[in-house]
Each structure stands twice: as C-alpha cells, then as structure tokens.
Design a protein around this motif. Structure first.
Motif, PDB file in Angstrom:
ATOM      1  N   ASP A  44      53.522  34.838  25.570  1.00  0.00           N
ATOM      2  CA  ASP A  44      54.794  34.826  26.294  1.00  0.00           C
ATOM      3  C   ASP A  44      55.909  34.934  25.258  1.00  0.00           C
ATOM      4  O   ASP A  44      56.116  34.017  24.460  1.00  0.00           O
ATOM      5  CB  ASP A  44      54.918  33.525  27.086  1.00  0.00           C
ATOM      6  CG  ASP A  44      56.170  33.481  27.960  1.00  0.00           C
ATOM      7  OD1 ASP A  44      57.130  34.215  27.658  1.00  0.00           O
ATOM      8  OD2 ASP A  44      56.186  32.708  28.933  1.00  0.00           O
ATOM      9  N   TYR A  86      55.692  39.447  28.482  1.00  0.00           N
ATOM     10  CA  TYR A  86      54.475  39.218  27.713  1.00  0.00           C
ATOM     11  C   TYR A  86      54.196  40.417  26.816  1.00  0.00           C
ATOM     12  O   TYR A  86      54.639  41.534  27.069  1.00  0.00           O
ATOM     13  CB  TYR A  86      53.257  39.037  28.627  1.00  0.00           C
ATOM     14  CG  TYR A  86      53.233  37.818  29.503  1.00  0.00           C
ATOM     15  CD1 TYR A  86      54.188  36.810  29.385  1.00  0.00           C
ATOM     16  CD2 TYR A  86      52.234  37.663  30.471  1.00  0.00           C
ATOM     17  CE1 TYR A  86      54.146  35.700  30.200  1.00  0.00           C
ATOM     18  CE2 TYR A  86      52.188  36.544  31.290  1.00  0.00           C
ATOM     19  CZ  TYR A  86      53.143  35.575  31.154  1.00  0.00           C
ATOM     20  OH  TYR A  86      53.097  34.469  31.959  1.00  0.00           O
ATOM     21  N   VAL A  91      49.221  32.840  26.353  1.00  0.00           N
ATOM     22  CA  VAL A  91      49.083  32.859  27.809  1.00  0.00           C
ATOM     23  C   VAL A  91      47.628  32.994  28.222  1.00  0.00           C
ATOM     24  O   VAL A  91      47.151  32.314  29.126  1.00  0.00           O
ATOM     25  CB  VAL A  91      49.918  34.005  28.416  1.00  0.00           C
ATOM     26  CG1 VAL A  91      49.656  34.130  29.913  1.00  0.00           C
ATOM     27  CG2 VAL A  91      51.393  33.770  28.143  1.00  0.00           C
TER      28      VAL A  91
END
Length: 313
Positions: A116, A107, A181
């Motif tokens: 991501d 990440y 994310v």
C-alpha cells in the motif's frame, strides 16, 4: 483481544502489561467490598485458603487462568513469527488500485508482493513521476529504468547481477517504508499464495548476486584499486597509497596487474608486500599477497616500488 500487531514486519513482542490487562478483563468487575471479609485470609482477592468458601473466587481464578493461558499462547505464536494469511489479489483486482478518484486505494507490486503506497501518493498517484508502477507488478522497471509499457513488466529473466541487487534494494525499501498488503497471483505466486518456480529462480539469482557482491567487496579490501593518471607526455602512472581505491588501511602496497577468472583483461590493484597472505594469519610467509597466482608485475617497474610509470608508445 487483539494481540497481533497490524504490521507483520514489526518486531513481534508481547507486553506483560497487556497480558495483565487481559487477565483483569477476563476476571470481570472488581471484587465487591462487601465480600472482602469472605476472602480475608488471602492477600489477593482469591487465595487458596478461601476458594472452598467462595464459589465466585473459584470462577474468577478459572477465568484468570484461562486469560493467562491465552497470553502464553499468543506469546508462543508471536515468537514463532506467526502471521495471518496474506491477502491474494488477481491482476485485475490490483489494476483497481491506481489511486484514481473512486478507486479503493493505491497499491503496487514488486516480485509479486503487494504494498500500500498511499503515503507516497505524490510519487505513485495519478500524475506522479512513478504512477506507472501503480496497480501492477513492474519489477523489471525497478532495475532497468525503462518506464515504457514494454518495460513496466514483471519478467526479470536476463537481468545482470547489479540489476538484481537493485530489485533487492527496492524490495527492502518498500518492506521498511510501506505497509504490505498481500500477494499477487500470477508469475510469482500461485492461486494458493505459494511461491512459483519463477519466484524461486529470481530469489536464487538475487542470492547469487548478493554473494558476488560480498566476494567483490572482500576482494576490494584485499586488493584495493590503484590510483592512476595519464598524460600524452608522461604516459600512465599507477601508484598506491593508504587511501587508494577509497579503501583506508594501514598499508600502501605495490602496483600489480590482477587477472580475474573468466576475464581477458586486467586491472591495477595494490598488493601487500609483507606479512602473512590474506586469510592466513598463521602462515610463516612474509611476502603478503605477492605470490597470489592471479597477479602479475608490470614490466619495467621495480618489484617493490609504490608507483609504476608506463611510457606511451
């Protein structure tokens, strides 16, 4: 029944086919053929003339209605841009996602938004050219190009408008090419995932930079840069053409000095010398933008000449 897309940035639509499938699933197994005569008065398995005669028809219709309502509710939520609650990560959690063996993933964060970047492992994974971005928010480095530990930080204070535009471009790039994310708790988002004052200030500064960029582009269309050349023997020559400054247009213009507010110097621009002023199509004036108060002619040059030579010395 999963109706929400996995990617919150993807256009949100509900397929009638998917709703139809959901209704069929809610109705359960197909109507047994041996009961077909019970509902023969209707074109569909259950019709209003046969409901009273067949309790199972009433149950099927209720299940179908419930499924249809679920589809309508999902469509309404999607039209409103409904998104599930974003995942919140602490800085310590994010450090676990640097792509090393045994770590759960890869990440990076930009302005507190976590992406991501596994699909870009060759760039962001261990040994990659941009591995320093992994597992942290290094927003400032996206603008400054400083990949040292001192530069890989999230502090964006003091950045210039072009640097802020660079951050804006990178944020757009990650939003389009990588899976979001969640949010990083810290400088830009609080423990509840709400934007902090630092984020609001950064976004306001980016908004101003975008506004400045738009104004600059508009000014470039109005006042395209001159062509220029210099030689020790002939001095400096400025001239205008229909492509000067990289702006293709139907007029060439005449050279003028443009003084921008707050700036001490000037630059050579090409100015329309006929037609109404910029942005005033109904004006009766036929001198183009020559009367603009920020313009000055070059001394010793004919006022309507398409080129001007300034002698050296």
């Amino acid at each position: 029944m999963a109706l929400l897309p996995s990617n919150p940035n993807r256009p949100l639509t509900v397929s009638l086919l998917r709703c139809h499938t959901a209704v069929k699933r809610a109705l359960g197994p197909a109507v047994p053929r041996r009961r077909r005569s019970t509902c023969s008065a209707a074109t569909l398995p259950c019709g209003e003339e046969t409901v009273a005669q067949a309790p199972w028809c009433r149950g099927a219709m209720w299940r179908g209605a419930a499924a249809a309502l679920l589809c309508l509710a999902a469509a309404w939520l999607l039209r409103r841009g409904f998104e599930p609650r974003a995942r919140l990560l602490s800085a310590a959690e994010l450090r676990r996602y640097r792509g090393a063996p045994g770590e759960p993933g890869l990440y990076l964060a930009l302005l507190g938004r976590v992406f991501d970047v596994e699909r870009g492992r060759k760039h962001y994974g261990p040994g990659g050219a941009y591995s320093g971005f992994a597992g942290r928010d290094a927003t400032r480095a996206f603008a400054s190009g400083d990949f040292t530990p001192a530069g890989l930080v999230d502090d964006v204070s003091g950045l210039s408008p072009p640097e802020l535009l660079s951050i804006h471009s990178w944020l757009s790039f990650y939003s389009h090419h990588y899976e979001p994310v969640g949010k990083l708790v810290g400088r830009f988002y609080d423990e509840n995932g709400a934007p902090t004052e630092a984020l609001r200030e950064a976004e306001a500064a980016i908004e101003e930079a975008l506004k400045f960029q738009a104004e600059s582009e508009q000014q470039k269309q109005q006042f395209p840069p001159c062509n220029s050349e210099w030689s020790a023997a002939k001095g400096t020559r400025f001239w205008c053409s229909r492509q000067s400054g990289g702006v293709h247009r139907a007029w060439a213009g005449v050279p003028r000095k443009l003084f921008s507010p707050g700036s001490r110097g000037s630059r050579c621009v090409c100015v329309r010398s006929s037609g109404p002023p910029w942005g005033q199509p109904h004006s009766s004036s036929d001198t183009g933008d020559l009367d603009n108060p920020h313009l000055q002619p070059y001394e010793g040059c004919p006022p309507l000449a398409e080129q001007c030579v300034l002698l050296t010395g």
